[in-house]
Design a protein around this motif. Structure first.
Motif, PDB file in Angstrom:
ATOM      1  N   LEU A 112       0.828  -1.211   0.000  1.00  0.00           N
ATOM      2  CA  LEU A 112       0.000   0.000   0.000  1.00  0.00           C
ATOM      3  C   LEU A 112       0.862   1.261   0.000  1.00  0.00           C
ATOM      4  O   LEU A 112       0.510   2.248  -0.658  1.00  0.00           O
ATOM      5  N   ARG A 113       1.970   1.242   0.705  1.00  0.00           N
ATOM      6  CA  ARG A 113       2.855   2.424   0.698  1.00  0.00           C
ATOM      7  C   ARG A 113       3.485   2.624  -0.672  1.00  0.00           C
ATOM      8  O   ARG A 113       3.622   3.763  -1.145  1.00  0.00           O
ATOM      9  N   VAL A 114       3.860   1.532  -1.334  1.00  0.00           N
ATOM     10  CA  VAL A 114       4.425   1.639  -2.679  1.00  0.00           C
ATOM     11  C   VAL A 114       3.391   2.216  -3.644  1.00  0.00           C
ATOM     12  O   VAL A 114       3.711   3.060  -4.487  1.00  0.00           O
ATOM     13  N   VAL A 115       2.143   1.776  -3.522  1.00  0.00           N
ATOM     14  CA  VAL A 115       1.077   2.309  -4.375  1.00  0.00           C
ATOM     15  C   VAL A 115       0.900   3.811  -4.112  1.00  0.00           C
ATOM     16  O   VAL A 115       0.754   4.607  -5.054  1.00  0.00           O
ATOM     17  N   LYS A 116       0.925   4.221  -2.846  1.00  0.00           N
ATOM     18  CA  LYS A 116       0.800   5.645  -2.521  1.00  0.00           C
ATOM     19  C   LYS A 116       1.979   6.432  -3.095  1.00  0.00           C
ATOM     20  O   LYS A 116       1.799   7.539  -3.633  1.00  0.00           O
ATOM     21  N   ASN A 117       3.176   5.882  -2.967  1.00  0.00           N
ATOM     22  CA  ASN A 117       4.345   6.550  -3.544  1.00  0.00           C
ATOM     23  C   ASN A 117       4.209   6.689  -5.056  1.00  0.00           C
ATOM     24  O   ASN A 117       4.520   7.740  -5.631  1.00  0.00           O
ATOM     25  N   ALA A 118       3.765   5.613  -5.706  1.00  0.00           N
ATOM     26  CA  ALA A 118       3.606   5.640  -7.163  1.00  0.00           C
ATOM     27  C   ALA A 118       2.559   6.663  -7.573  1.00  0.00           C
ATOM     28  O   ALA A 118       2.737   7.393  -8.562  1.00  0.00           O
ATOM     29  N   SER A 119       1.457   6.739  -6.821  1.00  0.00           N
ATOM     30  CA  SER A 119       0.406   7.721  -7.121  1.00  0.00           C
ATOM     31  C   SER A 119       0.946   9.137  -7.000  1.00  0.00           C
ATOM     32  O   SER A 119       0.657  10.009  -7.840  1.00  0.00           O
ATOM     33  N   TYR A 120       1.739   9.375  -5.965  1.00  0.00           N
ATOM     34  CA  TYR A 120       2.322  10.701  -5.751  1.00  0.00           C
ATOM     35  C   TYR A 120       3.259  11.073  -6.894  1.00  0.00           C
ATOM     36  O   TYR A 120       3.215  12.199  -7.410  1.00  0.00           O
ATOM     37  N   ILE A 121       4.100  10.127  -7.284  1.00  0.00           N
ATOM     38  CA  ILE A 121       5.040  10.401  -8.377  1.00  0.00           C
ATOM     39  C   ILE A 121       4.274  10.656  -9.679  1.00  0.00           C
ATOM     40  O   ILE A 121       4.607  11.577 -10.438  1.00  0.00           O
ATOM     41  N   LEU A 122       3.254   9.859  -9.940  1.00  0.00           N
ATOM     42  CA  LEU A 122       2.426  10.065 -11.133  1.00  0.00           C
ATOM     43  C   LEU A 122       1.875  11.488 -11.184  1.00  0.00           C
ATOM     44  O   LEU A 122       1.845  12.113 -12.242  1.00  0.00           O
ATOM     45  N   GLU A 123       1.431  11.990 -10.040  1.00  0.00           N
ATOM     46  CA  GLU A 123       0.807  13.316  -9.974  1.00  0.00           C
ATOM     47  C   GLU A 123       1.817  14.443 -10.140  1.00  0.00           C
ATOM     48  O   GLU A 123       1.446  15.549 -10.565  1.00  0.00           O
ATOM     49  N   HIS A 124       3.077  14.183  -9.816  1.00  0.00           N
ATOM     50  CA  HIS A 124       4.058  15.272  -9.773  1.00  0.00           C
ATOM     51  C   HIS A 124       5.095  15.221 -10.888  1.00  0.00           C
ATOM     52  O   HIS A 124       5.991  16.079 -10.928  1.00  0.00           O
ATOM     53  N   GLU A 125       4.984  14.266 -11.789  1.00  0.00           N
ATOM     54  CA  GLU A 125       5.886  14.205 -12.934  1.00  0.00           C
ATOM     55  C   GLU A 125       5.182  14.751 -14.177  1.00  0.00           C
ATOM     56  O   GLU A 125       3.986  14.550 -14.364  1.00  0.00           O
ATOM     57  N   ASN A 126       5.938  15.429 -15.016  1.00  0.00           N
ATOM     58  CA  ASN A 126       5.376  15.989 -16.242  1.00  0.00           C
ATOM     59  C   ASN A 126       5.206  14.938 -17.335  1.00  0.00           C
ATOM     60  O   ASN A 126       4.321  15.037 -18.177  1.00  0.00           O
ATOM     61  N   GLN A 127       6.057  13.936 -17.326  1.00  0.00           N
ATOM     62  CA  GLN A 127       5.988  12.892 -18.350  1.00  0.00           C
ATOM     63  C   GLN A 127       4.819  11.959 -18.070  1.00  0.00           C
ATOM     64  O   GLN A 127       4.663  11.483 -16.946  1.00  0.00           O
ATOM     65  N   PRO A 128       3.987  11.690 -19.072  1.00  0.00           N
ATOM     66  CA  PRO A 128       2.802  10.855 -18.826  1.00  0.00           C
ATOM     67  C   PRO A 128       3.150   9.371 -18.694  1.00  0.00           C
ATOM     68  O   PRO A 128       4.120   8.885 -19.264  1.00  0.00           O
TER      69      PRO A 128
END
Length: 219
Positions: A31-47
């Motif tokens: 669950l923490r990895v999923v939260k980290n991945a979600s955060y990175i997805l939201e804050h990176e410009n590359q889709p």
């Protein structure tokens, strides 16, 4: 099923597979990895495809060869599951490519260039291996495998194969910081993860300095 429903099925599958883990790779870690991945997805410009990325984050430890007796069989079961819940063959291949290649031990072999979604999951997983939680997980994993906490006569290894890396009889818990954990901040792929890793890296360095002071009896 829509993407939200598919990810819910993935979440339940990961929970079923990982909830009994006693090495620091349990469902709380997932669950923490999923939260980290979600955060990175939201804050990176590359889709990156969020469904592929988050599915891989949920599933990244399902067939890890340090956690399961038969990794190949676990991957086959995972592939069957992905097909069953509606992922296309191409999507399933993308997820398996990520889950099969993100671990640190893979970097000790011939490295594979991951797609951006895979780089996000790799960063998300590595972020959970450092900082305060990373310290606890290192001790928890080492304890589960009866590792020595620390021996000043055993120097950290500078180079090793994957097989040697997995040989815990040649490692101590504290040496694991030098052999792996302190390397991860420089190995992050995304700018977001690199930023988050800086604080966690310093926290580990402060911990190790305090550990050495207390071990040597310095006041």
């Amino acid at each position: 099923m829509n993407n939200s429903q598919i990810l819910n099925q993935v979440r339940l599958f990961a929970q079923q597979k990982m909830q009994s883990d006693q090495t620091g790779h349990g469902f709380d870690h997932i669950l923490r990895v999923v939260k980290n991945a979600s955060y990175i997805l939201e804050h990176e410009n590359q889709p990156a495809d969020p469904t592929i990325t988050l599915a891989a984050a949920y599933l990244h430890d399902i067939a890890d060869d340090k956690l399961v007796a038969d990794p190949q069989q676990s991957e086959q079961q995972l592939q069957q599951f992905l097909t069953k819940i509606g992922f296309s063959a191409e999507q399933g291949e993308q997820i398996l490519l990520i889950t099969h290649n993100i671990s640190f031990s893979k970097s000790l072999e011939k490295s594979l260039s991951l797609p951006f979604s895979g780089q996000i999951v790799q960063d998300a997983d590595r972020l959970d291996a450092i900082g305060a939680i990373g310290i606890v997980r290192a001790v928890y994993y080492g304890g589960a495998h009866q590792e020595t906490i620390y021996d000043p006569m055993i120097a950290p290894r500078r180079e090793f194969s994957k097989a040697a890396y997995r040989d815990l009889t040649q490692e101590t818990i504290i040496n694991h910081f030098h052999e792996k954990l302190l390397k991860l901040a420089k190995m992050m792929n995304t700018a977001t993860a690199k930023r988050l890793a800086r604080h966690r890296q310093q926290f580990m360095l402060d911990f190790l300095a305090e550990f050495q002071a207390e071990w040597q009896g310095r006041k």
